[in-house]
Scaffold this motif. Sequence first.
Motif, PDB file in Angstrom:
ATOM      1  N   THR A 245      48.106 -44.347  -4.266  1.00 37.59           N
ATOM      2  CA  THR A 245      48.370 -44.519  -4.010  1.00 37.59           C
ATOM      3  C   THR A 245      49.438 -44.643  -5.425  1.00 37.59           C
ATOM      4  OG1 THR A 245      47.429 -46.788  -4.942  1.00 37.59           O
ATOM      5  CG2 THR A 245      47.834 -46.988  -2.790  1.00 37.59           C
ATOM      6  N   ALA A 246      50.677 -44.465  -6.225  1.00 35.93           N
ATOM      7  CA  ALA A 246      51.597 -44.942  -6.928  1.00 35.93           C
ATOM      8  C   ALA A 246      51.067 -45.635  -7.777  1.00 35.93           C
ATOM      9  CB  ALA A 246      52.878 -46.011  -6.194  1.00 35.93           C
ATOM     10  N   ALA A 247      50.412 -45.228  -9.209  1.00 36.24           N
ATOM     11  CA  ALA A 247      49.459 -45.606 -10.078  1.00 36.24           C
ATOM     12  C   ALA A 247      50.285 -46.784 -10.582  1.00 36.24           C
ATOM     13  CB  ALA A 247      49.572 -45.286 -11.087  1.00 36.24           C
ATOM     14  N   GLY A 248      51.417 -46.935 -11.118  1.00 35.77           N
ATOM     15  CA  GLY A 248      51.980 -47.695 -11.894  1.00 35.77           C
ATOM     16  C   GLY A 248      52.112 -49.486 -11.096  1.00 35.77           C
ATOM     17  N   ALA A 249      52.605 -48.913  -9.816  1.00 35.38           N
ATOM     18  CA  ALA A 249      52.794 -50.334  -8.578  1.00 35.38           C
ATOM     19  C   ALA A 249      51.638 -50.789  -8.922  1.00 35.38           C
ATOM     20  CB  ALA A 249      53.424 -49.941  -7.694  1.00 35.38           C
ATOM     21  N   THR A 250      50.321 -49.964  -8.858  1.00 27.75           N
ATOM     22  CA  THR A 250      49.239 -50.337  -8.214  1.00 27.75           C
ATOM     23  C   THR A 250      48.768 -51.543  -9.719  1.00 27.75           C
ATOM     24  OG1 THR A 250      48.443 -48.660  -7.140  1.00 27.75           O
ATOM     25  CG2 THR A 250      46.332 -49.749  -7.909  1.00 27.75           C
ATOM     26  N   ILE A 251      49.754 -50.755 -10.713  1.00 23.47           N
ATOM     27  CA  ILE A 251      48.489 -51.995 -11.672  1.00 23.47           C
ATOM     28  C   ILE A 251      49.460 -52.749 -11.573  1.00 23.47           C
ATOM     29  CG2 ILE A 251      48.779 -51.331 -14.673  1.00 23.47           C
ATOM     30  CD1 ILE A 251      48.382 -48.545 -14.220  1.00 23.47           C
ATOM     31  N   THR A 252      50.646 -52.906 -11.519  1.00 22.99           N
ATOM     32  CA  THR A 252      51.595 -53.617 -11.530  1.00 22.99           C
ATOM     33  C   THR A 252      50.755 -55.258 -10.649  1.00 22.99           C
ATOM     34  OG1 THR A 252      53.261 -53.028 -12.163  1.00 22.99           O
ATOM     35  CG2 THR A 252      53.635 -54.784 -11.758  1.00 22.99           C
ATOM     36  N   LEU A 253      50.518 -54.852  -9.875  1.00 25.13           N
ATOM     37  CA  LEU A 253      49.964 -55.368  -8.325  1.00 25.13           C
ATOM     38  C   LEU A 253      48.877 -56.061  -9.226  1.00 25.13           C
ATOM     39  CD1 LEU A 253      50.235 -56.091  -5.742  1.00 25.13           C
ATOM     40  CD2 LEU A 253      48.899 -54.487  -4.322  1.00 25.13           C
ATOM     41  N   LEU A 254      48.368 -55.827  -9.304  1.00 25.25           N
ATOM     42  CA  LEU A 254      46.461 -56.503 -10.037  1.00 25.25           C
ATOM     43  C   LEU A 254      46.901 -57.115 -10.788  1.00 25.25           C
ATOM     44  CD1 LEU A 254      44.543 -53.216 -10.559  1.00 25.25           C
ATOM     45  CD2 LEU A 254      43.948 -54.986  -9.337  1.00 25.25           C
TER      46      LEU A 254
END
Length: 283
Positions: A245-254
């Motif tokens: 998955t997209a790293a930046g979006a995954t971190i933001t989702l978390l």
Amino acid sequence: MEFLTVPFEASFVFRALLAGSLAAVLCAGIGTWVVLRGLTFFGDAMSHGMLPGVAIAALLGGNLMIGAAASALVISFGVVAVSRSSRLSQDVSIGLQFITMLSLGVVIVSHSGSFAVDLTAFLFGDILGVAWNDVLIIGAATIAGVLACWILHRPFTALTFDERKAHTLGMRPGLTHIGMLALVALATVTSFQVVGTLLVFGLLIGPPATALLMVQGIGRAMTVAAAIGMAQVYVGLLISWYAETAAGATITLLSGVTFLSILAAKALLCRVRLHTVNDNDFQ
């Protein structure tokens, strides 16, 4: 347990972890003041309102960070100027700056035939493309931001909880407020090119808000927020590696999921305690 470390054996993922962790520490200190002061909307406006400067810099072949800094100065000056010269609340001023700058940026991007500015990259950045120079820049900004939060702790606290008292004590709340806005600009401008505006905003608001649910005291909240932010960067990179998955979006989702989980757990704990107290009273 090797699956917890294997992704970070790749140099580009390790650099992403370093850059993201430094950004988490920087945003934890500044973001705690943002949440306490009620400047969340300003943080959002700042992170998205940098688009015109970034777009112009990209089209002219200039430095994106300089373009972002120019937009940040315009937004900060505009918010202060409109608030002081009108009877409108600061939220109105921030909202006007936000929509004006974001719309201007989209107009500039859409007018360019080549669409030189990638809106996806602007929003989510390219944390896996971080270079060592980027890590050094974020590291220097983190040191400066942490020192500023430490030095300005007393006037920031007075401004946040009792602006009248701050004025009475001669702390010049007007200048202190501008200093707080400048720190928000420092966090967003320094980090956006690497981690994107959404991740900057996620780290600026999510971990501090979560920490304030868990602990009392500004210093402890900043420390817990930094730990939460770094953990989210690590887990987000880990998930993005294996789930593709997209790293930046995954971190933001978390960031959002963590806050909602802690909020739900705290509400459940309060209900359990209340139920226990009522049972004891009945007995």
